[in-house]
Design an enzyme around this catalytic site. Structure first.
Site, PDB file in Angstrom:
ATOM      1  N   ALA A 198       0.847  -1.187   0.000  1.00 17.72           N
ATOM      2  CA  ALA A 198       0.000   0.000   0.000  1.00 17.72           C
ATOM      3  C   ALA A 198       0.889   1.246   0.000  1.00 17.72           C
ATOM      4  O   ALA A 198       2.092   1.181   0.280  1.00 17.72           O
ATOM      5  CB  ALA A 198      -0.910  -0.004   1.214  1.00 17.72           C
ATOM      6  N   GLU A 218      -1.017  -9.727  -0.468  1.00 17.28           N
ATOM      7  CA  GLU A 218      -2.392 -10.107  -0.157  1.00 17.28           C
ATOM      8  C   GLU A 218      -3.250 -10.218  -1.414  1.00 17.28           C
ATOM      9  O   GLU A 218      -4.121 -11.093  -1.501  1.00 17.28           O
ATOM     10  CB  GLU A 218      -2.989  -9.110   0.835  1.00 17.28           C
ATOM     11  N   GLU A 243       4.160  -5.987   7.066  1.00 17.32           N
ATOM     12  CA  GLU A 243       3.481  -4.929   7.815  1.00 17.32           C
ATOM     13  C   GLU A 243       4.028  -4.719   9.216  1.00 17.32           C
ATOM     14  O   GLU A 243       3.946  -3.610   9.759  1.00 17.32           O
ATOM     15  CB  GLU A 243       1.978  -5.243   7.900  1.00 17.32           C
TER      16      GLU A 243
END
Length: 257
Positions: free
Chosen positions: A65, A113, A133
């Site tokens: 992200a 993911e 993460e």
């Protein structure tokens, strides 16, 4: 439709969705996630018999992200972002045809993911994968805690998440994270052949097979995914989340509490 951050090409019943932000290593922001949703709608409406998901350029599939857009998120904003990421991953997982993730480079965090939500994963020898993460003071938030533990054994999944380990393509193949490993310059051709083979299979039988195999996990996975969204967004606003993401942007080691 046309988008600024992705492309969708449909040829001979095969749809290819490419995240096209190579200067940002194809990192996913809100605009890109919404564009992927729209492209999935278009591919389904076009009755694509196979969907290929990949990234533009030579370096990345999807490197995660967009951290610069996440670092100052509040918990409610993070919850909305988690909902969006989950919705996209769920749409890939339930797309009405087989989905191939062509992993051509870095697949970290949210990028991994998306790959986990695909039916098949084919990696180039240059690929590197990881649920990274933890380095940002958070956990996987778009399905990684659930889909990863269904793909590899429990302790391997925990090690990957707890340590944020990055694994090269060979190790990823040995662990079962990817089903095939090919030379980097052969990835596109190999995936095209694989997609063509799938597209020649009986359409409704493939759909039924995919739905039946997905149904194995529906009950417990639904509960687990809901928990993951709450846990992920609840970490926003903590010292470790702010510090981890700011350190990433500053290119320094974080100082966690």
């Amino acid at each position: 439709m046309t988008w600024e951050t992705i492309t969708l090409d449909i040829d001979d019943d095969v749809a290819t969705l490419t995240v096209d932000r190579p200067d940002q290593l194809n990192a996913l922001n809100v605009e890109t996630l919404h564009a992927i949703e729209e492209a999935l709608d278009e591919a389904a409406a076009a009755d694509a018999r196979v969907l290929v998901v990949t990234g533009a350029g030579e370096d990345a599939f999807v490197a995660g992200a967009d951290i610069s857009k996440m670092v100052e998120m509040t918990t409610p904003e993070a919850q909305a972002y988690a909902e969006l990421g989950h919705r996209v991953a769920d749409r890939i997982e339930t797309f009405p045809a087989p989905v191939i993730a062509a992993i051509n480079g870095y697949a970290f965090g949210g990028g991994m993911e998306l790959a986990l939500a695909a039916d098949l994963r084919v990696a180039s020898e240059n690929a590197v994968l990881g649920q990274t993460e933890i380095d940002l003071g958070i956990i996987p938030g778009w399905g990684g805690t659930q889909r990863l533990t269904r793909l590899v054994d429990d302790e391997t999944a925990r090690r990957l998440v707890f340590f944020g380990a990055r694994v090269d393509a060979t190790d990823a193949h040995e662990l079962g994270l990817v089903g095939e490993l090919v030379a980097h310059d052969q990835l596109d051709d190999h995936v095209a052949e694989l997609a063509a083979d799938l597209a020649s299979q009986p359409k409704f039988a493939l759909q039924a097979a995919k739905e039946a195999m997905n149904a194995v996990h529906d009950g417990s996975q639904t509960v687990g995914l809901a928990y993951e969204k709450r846990a992920w967004s609840g970490l926003f606003g903590t010292h470790d989340q702010r510090e981890g993401m700011q350190a990433f942007l500053d290119k320094r080691e974080p100082e966690f509490e």
